[in-house]
Enzyme design. Structure first.
Site, short mmCIF file in Angstrom:
data_model
loop_
_atom_site.label_atom_id
_atom_site.label_comp_id
_atom_site.label_asym_id
_atom_site.label_seq_id
_atom_site.Cartn_x
_atom_site.Cartn_y
_atom_site.Cartn_z
N HIS A 106 0.83 -1.21 0.00
CA HIS A 106 0.00 0.00 0.00
C HIS A 106 0.86 1.26 0.00
O HIS A 106 1.97 1.28 0.55
CB HIS A 106 -1.03 0.00 1.14
CG HIS A 106 -0.46 0.08 2.51
ND1 HIS A 106 -0.21 1.27 3.14
CD2 HIS A 106 -0.10 -0.88 3.41
CE1 HIS A 106 0.27 1.04 4.36
NE2 HIS A 106 0.35 -0.25 4.55
N ASP A 108 -0.54 4.39 0.86
CA ASP A 108 -1.05 5.41 1.79
C ASP A 108 -0.35 5.29 3.13
O ASP A 108 0.25 4.25 3.45
CB ASP A 108 -2.57 5.28 1.96
CG ASP A 108 -3.00 3.92 2.47
OD1 ASP A 108 -2.45 2.90 2.01
OD2 ASP A 108 -3.85 3.86 3.37
N GLU A 173 -5.23 1.44 2.58
CA GLU A 173 -5.05 0.41 3.60
C GLU A 173 -5.26 0.96 5.00
O GLU A 173 -5.88 0.32 5.85
CB GLU A 173 -3.65 -0.21 3.48
CG GLU A 173 -3.48 -1.49 4.29
CD GLU A 173 -3.06 -1.28 5.74
OE1 GLU A 173 -3.17 -2.22 6.52
OE2 GLU A 173 -2.63 -0.16 6.10
N GLU A 174 -4.75 2.17 5.24
CA GLU A 174 -4.85 2.73 6.60
C GLU A 174 -6.29 3.17 6.92
O GLU A 174 -6.58 3.59 8.03
CB GLU A 174 -3.89 3.92 6.77
CG GLU A 174 -2.43 3.62 6.48
CD GLU A 174 -1.77 2.68 7.48
OE1 GLU A 174 -2.46 2.18 8.39
OE2 GLU A 174 -0.57 2.42 7.34
N ASP A 202 4.20 -6.11 5.07
CA ASP A 202 3.60 -4.96 5.76
C ASP A 202 3.66 -5.13 7.27
O ASP A 202 2.76 -4.71 7.98
CB ASP A 202 2.13 -4.82 5.28
CG ASP A 202 1.55 -3.47 5.61
OD1 ASP A 202 2.32 -2.54 5.95
OD2 ASP A 202 0.32 -3.33 5.58
#
Ligand SMILES: NCCCC(=O)N[C@@H](Cc1c[nH]cn1)C(=O)O
Ligand SMILES: [Zn+2]
Ligand SMILES: [Zn+2]
Length: 484
Positions: A106, A108, A173-174, A202
């Site tokens: 990701h 973000d 994702e966040e 991650d």
């Protein structure tokens, strides 16, 4: 780190070493984009779109076919809508004789402001003593770029890529990976059909220097419990003493959930948790964790458990209950004499394999209703499960775990710690269940990288050796594939 055997990998490793400053420079350019998906404001959404564009360009530069899939709009509670950044689906190679490895990552990041306690500007990558500080360096721009660096080394050297590569890159994702699950379902028999395994990078090692492989993450069931008398606050001089105060009810409810030893008090909650096997105990004993260093670096005076095995099991393979906050509570400084009229408590239970989410939901609701009924309160209580995320567990005898272990041995000269992550990466379970492909978590970052925290960093060493690790992983996957 050990030297690779002569062959393509040796050249690839040399290339990565020689070009490391360029790789750091690209990370600097990516960190400079404030791709914060958490604060729902148009300016930051534009940054997220710009970030997706930068990554798509970079992937195209490698020769990949990139689809930038429109992900629609995010509906906010105030009626506003914001664009969701496109999800990138990229493909490089489609040789049927090679395995196909898909990387999920990701772009973000969590919010970051220098005044929150950063020693450097969070969006200006700053190197101090081999540590590359900046928001997103370890979560998750660094690992995404490490994968790209590995591919780019093969390409630049005109070396045949040992595997077909796919990228699944998102920008929300966040904020709960909006729109991603739907796309994964849609692409099950398209993009994912030729994939042999999915790699997620991650999370972090449990050590500063020793690499790890992750084979499980906990899930999470997130609850809200609202206690309401009325929609407005009261003056405690005018009403204090003559009514059931919502906050007093809520504090009693929250206080009934977990005891001082960390044991969850909801009846039946441990009923489905698998008992620890002798083999599992040996896995935990083998993990290299310096308890004193871990405690010191966490700045915690004393943990609830004194042995490494107990501590790690309670982080990874037992459920835990955390109380997160109270909405509507008077939390500002000062001495306001208010009685909040309506308060909402928030807590969550980290779930482990074999726990059934709907059973947990019922157990929690029944427990809170029982505690509340004993108080004879005239207030109204409403319990909801706001979020239900499943735990994920891998089959460590799958090919990609063997390939990753061999790649770690080549790059770092050691066996990895076989670890789990106590937090949740919801997309792992979704990808595994929906596509029916095996997932592996192959982290690059060190235990002290500080994801989501002030002064997030990735060590230059982890970033560069991590790029080599991915290159070695490609080769090991290809070697294993020829014997499938
Ligand atoms: N090391 C990876 C951490 C990823 C992460 O922080 N995930 C969140 C997801 C979540 C769970 N409940 C709500 N969001 C986490 O808190 O585990
Ligand atoms: Zn992340
Ligand atoms: Zn994160």
């Amino acid at each position: 780190a050990s030297t690779p055997p002569p062959g393509p990998l040796e050249k690839v490793f040399q290339y990565i070493d020689l070009h490391q400053d360029e790789f750091v420079q690209t990370l600097k350019e990516w960190v400079a984009v404030e791709s914060d998906s958490v604060q729902p404001v148009p300016r930051l959404r534009r940054e997220l779109l710009r970030m997706a564009g930068l990554a798509a360009d970079r992937l195209r530069g490698l020769g990949a076919r990139v689809a930038s899939v429109d992900a629609g709009f995010q509906q906010l509670s105030d009626g506003q809508t914001l664009p969701i950044p496109p999800i990138l689906l990229a493909e490089l190679g489609s040789d049927p004789k090679k395995p196909t490895v898909c990387f999920y990552g990701h772009l973000d990041v969590q919010p970051a402001r220098q005044e929150d306690g950063w020693l450097t500007d969070p969006y200006t990558l700053t190197e101090v003593d081999g540590k590359l500080y900046g928001r997103g360096t370890t979560d998750n721009k660094g690992p995404v770029l490490a994968w790209i660096n590995a591919v780019s080394a093969f390409k630049a050297l005109d070396e045949d890529l040992p595997v077909n590569i796919k990228f699944l890159i998102e920008g929300m994702e966040e904020s709960g990976s909006l729109a991603l699950e739907e796309l994964v379902r849609k692409e099950k028999s398209g993009f994912f059909s030729s994939v042999d395994c999915i790699v997620i990078s991650d999370n972090l090692w449990i050590s500063r220097r020793k690499p790890a492989l992750i084979y499980g993450t906990r899930g999470n069931s997130y609850f809200t419990v609202e206690v309401k008398c009325r929609d407005q606050d009261f003056h405690s001089g005018t009403f204090g003493g003559i009514l059931n105060e919502p906050m007093a009810d809520l504090v009693a409810l929250l206080g009934s959930l977990v005891d001082a030893s960390g044991r969850i008090l909801v009846p039946g909650i441990y009923g489905h948790v698998a008992p620890v096997t002798e083999e599992e105990k040996r896995v935990y004993e083998a993990i290299d964790l310096d308890m004193e260093e871990y405690r010191n670096s966490s700045q915690v005076k004393k943990f609830l458990f004194d042995t490494k095995e107990e501590l790690l099991m309670h982080l990874w393979r037992y459920p835990s209950l955390s109380i997160h906050g109270i909405e509507g509570a008077f939390h500002e400084p000062g001495a306001k004499t208010v009685i909040p009229g309506r308060v909402i408590g928030k807590f969550s239970i980290r779930l482990v394999p074999h726990m059934d989410m709907s059973v947990v939901e019922t157990q929690v609701k029944q427990h809170l209703e029982y505690i509340f009924s004993k108080r004879n309160s005239s207030n109204q209580m409403t319990v909801s499960m706001a979020l239900g995320l499943h735990p994920w567990i891998a089959n460590i005898s799958d090919h990609q775990y063997l390939a990753a272990k061999r790649a770690i041995k080549t790059v770092f000269g050691t066996e990895p710690d076989m670890i789990r992550d106590g937090s949740t990466i919801p997309i792992a379970k979704i990808l595994q269940d929906t596509t029916q492909k095996s997932v592996i978590m192959l982290p690059l970052g060190a235990v002290d990288d500080g994801e989501h925290s002030q002064n997030e960093k990735i060590n230059r060493w982890n970033y560069i050796e991590g790029s080599k690790l991915f290159a070695a992983f490609f080769l090991e996957m290809a070697k294993l594939h020829s014997s499938w």
